[in-house]
Design an enzyme around this catalytic site. Structure first.
Site, PDB file in Angstrom:
ATOM      1  N   GLN A 168       1.056  -1.143  -0.207  1.00 18.18           N
ATOM      2  CA  GLN A 168       0.102   0.226   0.244  1.00 18.18           C
ATOM      3  C   GLN A 168       0.688   1.125   0.002  1.00 18.18           C
ATOM      4  O   GLN A 168       0.121   2.306   0.206  1.00 18.18           O
ATOM      5  CB  GLN A 168      -1.106   0.319   1.595  1.00 18.18           C
ATOM      6  CG  GLN A 168      -1.586  -1.387   1.581  1.00 18.18           C
ATOM      7  CD  GLN A 168      -2.927  -1.115   2.249  1.00 18.18           C
ATOM      8  OE1 GLN A 168      -2.191  -0.551   3.214  1.00 18.18           O
ATOM      9  NE2 GLN A 168      -3.724  -2.003   2.450  1.00 18.18           N
ATOM     10  N   TYR A 170     -10.290  -9.642  10.300  1.00 18.41           N
ATOM     11  CA  TYR A 170     -10.847  -9.947   9.340  1.00 18.41           C
ATOM     12  C   TYR A 170     -11.012 -11.563   9.260  1.00 18.41           C
ATOM     13  O   TYR A 170     -10.162 -12.072  10.234  1.00 18.41           O
ATOM     14  CB  TYR A 170      -9.585  -9.895   8.107  1.00 18.41           C
ATOM     15  CG  TYR A 170     -10.171  -8.380   7.204  1.00 18.41           C
ATOM     16  CD1 TYR A 170     -10.872  -7.956   6.729  1.00 18.41           C
ATOM     17  CD2 TYR A 170      -8.701  -7.113   7.744  1.00 18.41           C
ATOM     18  CE1 TYR A 170     -11.276  -6.638   6.603  1.00 18.41           C
ATOM     19  CE2 TYR A 170      -9.267  -5.640   7.631  1.00 18.41           C
ATOM     20  CZ  TYR A 170      -9.862  -5.648   6.582  1.00 18.41           C
ATOM     21  OH  TYR A 170     -10.161  -4.439   6.239  1.00 18.41           O
ATOM     22  N   HIS A 224      -0.707  -0.035   5.496  1.00 15.53           N
ATOM     23  CA  HIS A 224      -1.052   1.291   6.627  1.00 15.53           C
ATOM     24  C   HIS A 224      -0.262   2.411   6.168  1.00 15.53           C
ATOM     25  O   HIS A 224       0.469   3.115   7.469  1.00 15.53           O
ATOM     26  CB  HIS A 224      -1.591   0.471   7.646  1.00 15.53           C
ATOM     27  CG  HIS A 224      -2.708   0.223   7.269  1.00 15.53           C
ATOM     28  ND1 HIS A 224      -2.730  -0.347   8.828  1.00 15.53           N
ATOM     29  CD2 HIS A 224      -2.805  -0.808   6.657  1.00 15.53           C
ATOM     30  CE1 HIS A 224      -4.095  -1.225   9.230  1.00 15.53           C
ATOM     31  NE2 HIS A 224      -3.842  -1.988   7.236  1.00 15.53           N
TER      32      HIS A 224
END
Lengths: 375, 375
Positions: free
Chosen positions: A85, A267, A152
Site C-alpha cells: 500500500q 478479518y 497502512h
C-alpha cells in the site's frame, strides 16, 4: 449469538441510512475521462494555470495539462519505497504557491533493513511550463519509527488556515497498539510548519514523553483529508479493519480510539478488537460503515454551484465499494448517504473539486484515470 | 615508547605555543562580580534593556538586572533531567526578540526508563519587567535517541545569519560510535528553523538514512559556540577525552572525526582511541590542546574597543584549566594563546561580550557568579 445481534443491528442501521438518503434513481453524473494510462495514481492537486499535479504510487510526480496530456515524471523526486500500500502518496501546493512555487508530497521513505516510513518532502517547481523539475528538495518530516511493513502508510496532507500542515499517518498494521502511545508517530495526525517544525498550539509539545508534532492519536489508517470550507476544521476518512471505516472531525489533542474503541472487527474470524464505545476520553466518528467496509479514500467538500443541491456535501472516494459516496451534512451530523458512480466499476483513490468547479476523481489501477464529473 | 614520543612531541608543541603567545606578565583585567549565589549557572544572554537571562543547571532560568539583583526562577520552564553534566544549559534570544520576545534554551529532557536527551525549547517572555514568565512554551527539537547517561549533554545554540539555529550536541559518552552515524543526533551539530523545522540547505536532508537536521558530524561534546562576526561561520569548542580538546570551524556537511580521528586518548590508560590525522574526509581542528585538557566551554569573539589589541580575538572559557583563554587569530589560523584570569581559581562556564562592550564570564559552582571584566 452476539455476532448475530451485531449483524442485525448493523443491517437495521444501514437500512435507516438508506431510508434517509436522497433519491439515487437517476444518477446525474457524466464521467468524462481527462487523462488515462496513469499507474496507480494516488492524488491530484490543481496548479493555478489549470494543469494538474498527479502522483503515481510507484514514485512519479507528473503534470497533466488541461488537454489531458500526461507529462514526463518530474526530475528531482526522492526515491520511494514502493511496496504494497506504500509508495508516492499525496501531493499539495503550498498556500503561497503563486509566490514560492513550493509543492509538498508524502511518500514511503526507504529505511534500513527493509523498513520504510511515511515522510513529507517539499520542493520548488522550477522551469518553464512543460519542462518543470523539482529543485531544493528536502525531507521535512519523518514518521518515527520506520517499520518493516507494506501496509497502512496513510497518508494525506492538508493545510490549516494558519498555513501549517496536517499529515495523516497510518498504524503500519503491525503496530496498532502504538497508535495509543504519544511517543511515536504511528497512527497519528501530526501538525507541522512548512519546514517541518513544531508550530504554536500543538497539544503535546511540552510533554517530554510525546512527539511534539502530534495533533491527535488513535488512528488506524488515514487516507482522506479535507479542510471544512466554513469552519476550517480538519475532516478525515480512516480505514477500519473488517467494518469500522470512519469519517472524523480531527480535533486538537483528541483520541480517536484505535485500537481500543472501534466498530471494526478482525478479518476472517470477525472477533472483537476493541469496544464499540462511546467511552469517555475517546471520540466517536461522525459516520462509520459496518459490517461491510467501503475503504474510504480522498475527501472533498462541494463548494461549487455546478451540482444543484450538493453544496456543503462531503464527497468520499471509496476503494472497496468502488463508488463515490456523497454525505449530506447538518453541521457535524451526517443526514444522508448517496452512492454515486456505482456503474463505474473502479476503485476511487482521490476526489477533488477543481478550480473550474467540477469534481475530479482519480481511479486506482495499472491503467488509472483522472475523470471529470460533468452533468 | 610510543607514548613517550607522543608526550615529547606534545610538550614541544606546547612550548612553541607559549613562545608564540603575547606577553601575559601584567594581566590587565579587573574582575568585577556582578551577581553571585547562582547555582551552577551555565549560560548568559543579554536582554535589550541591559538585563541578563541566566540559566542554572538544576533547571531555573532567571533574570539578573543591571544592578546585579537576581530575580526569581521564571515560571513556565519545562522540567529538566538534572543529572551529572546535564540539566538546563544554553539560552539565546530570537534574532527578532525585540518584536516577538521569544527565547530559546537547551536542556536535558527526561525520557522513559531513566533516559534523557538534549532538547531545544522556545517560549515568549511575557509580563512587566521584574514579573516575567514564559508563555507559549514548546519543545521544537529533540536529540534522538534519548540515552541513559549523565554525560556529554552538550550544548550550545547560535543563530546563523539567515535566522536558523545551530545546536551543538554531545555523544552521551556511552555512544561515541554513533557520532559517525547520520541516522541519529548523537555527536552532531544540527541546523533547524526557529520552529524546529528543516531549513533549506541542510546537507543530508534528502538522504533517507540521515536525520535531516544534521549540519555536521563526528563531534564529542560541544560546549561552546560563537558566530564569527565577519564571516558568519560557526566556531565551536569541543571537549576531547584525555587531551584532544578542540576549536573548530563547523562547516556544512563536514565530519569532525570523533572517535575515528582525534588527538585525545583514553583516560587513565592513555591508550589510543583513534588516529591523529590528518585523514581525507575528516576536518582537523584549528586548535587542540594536548596532552592536558583545558575543558573549553563558552566562546566569544571580541568586537568591542574596550580591550586594546584584543579586537578579533576568540575568548574561550575553560573549566578544568580555570582560566579564560584568548586566542589571537589570522583568519582561521591561531597565532597565539594567552591565559587570563589565572588567579581566579574558578571554573569558567560561559563567556559573552555584553552590549556595553565589556566581557562577562559565568563561573561554575554551587555559588556561581557573573563577573564583568573591567580594566
Amino acid at each position: 449469538m452476539k455476532l448475530l445481534v451485531h449483524a442485525l443491528i448493523s443491517a437495521i442501521a444501514s437500512a435507516l441510512v438508506v431510508l434517509a438518503a436522497p433519491a439515487t434513481a437517476a444518477e446525474p453524473l457524466k464521467p468524462v475521462t481527462v487523462a488515462r494510462g496513469l499507474v496507480n495514481p494516488w492524488a491530484l492537486a490543481f496548479l493555478p494555470d489549470g494543469r494538474m499535479l498527479v502522483t503515481e504510487k510507484p514514485g512519479r510526480l507528473r503534470i497533466v495539462d488541461a488537454q489531458g496530456r500526461v507529462g514526463p515524471a518530474l526530475a528531482g523526486m526522492l526515491p520511494v519505497a514502493h511496496v504494497g500500500q506504500c509508495g508516492l502518496l499525496d501531493v499539495a501546493l503550498d498556500p503561497k504557491f503563486a509566490d514560492n512555487r513550493v509543492v509538498y508530497w508524502t511518500f514511503a521513505e526507504p529505511g534500513e533493513r527493509g523498513t520504510n516510513g511515511t515522510a513529507v518532502a517539499r520542493g520548488r517547481l522550477e522551469g518553464a511550463a512543460g519542462q518543470e523539475r523539482l529543485a531544493d528538495v528536502r525531507v521535512i518530516f519523518r514518521q518515527s519509527p520506520k517499520i518493516d511493513s507494506r501496509l497502512h502508510c496513510g497518508s494525506r496532507i492538508a493545510f490549516d488556515r494558519s498555513g501549517h500542515l496536517w499529515v495523516g499517518l497510518g498504524d503500519r498494521s503491525s503496530h496498532k497498539d502504538a497508535a495509543q502511545d504519544l511517543g511515536n508517530h504511528i497512527g497519528k495526525v501530526v501538525r507541522i510548519t512548512g519546514d517541518g517544525g513544531v508550530p504554536d498550539g500543538n497539544p503535546f509539545s511540552t510533554r517530554h514523553t510525546a512527539q511534539p508534532q502530534i495533533w491527535s492519536l488513535g488512528h488506524r489508517n488515514i487516507q482522506g483529508m479535507a479542510v471544512h470550507p466554513e469552519t476550517g476544521e480538519l475532516w478525515a476518512s480512516e480505514h477500519g479493519p473488517q467494518g469500522g471505516d470512519e469519517i472524523n472531525v480531527v480535533e486538537r489533542g483528541r483520541n480517536y480510539g484505535w485500537p481500543l474503541v472501534t466498530y471494526g472487527r478482525n478479518y476472517g474470524s470477525g472477533t472483537v478488537i476493541g469496544e464499540e464505545g462511546p467511552k469517555p476520553g475517546f471520540e466517536m466518528p461522525l459516520k462509520h460503515w459496518v459490517p461491510v467496509s467501503v475503504a474510504p479514500s480522498g475527501l472533498a467538500f462541494v463548494t461549487s454551484d455546478r451540482y444543484p443541491g450538493w453544496k456543503g456535501s462531503l464527497l468520499v472516494g471509496t476503494l472497496r465499494a468502488q463508488t463515490l459516496v456523497r454525505l449530506t451534512l447538518d453541521g457535524r451530523r451526517v443526514t444522508g448517504e448517496q452512492r454515486l458512480l456505482t456503474e463505474l466499476g473502479q476503485r476511487i483513490r482521490d476526489v477533488r473539486q477543481g478550480p473550474d468547479g467540477w469534481i475530479y476523481i482519480v481511479t486506482d489501477g495499472a491503467e488509472g484515470q483522472i475523470i471529470r464529473l460533468e452533468r
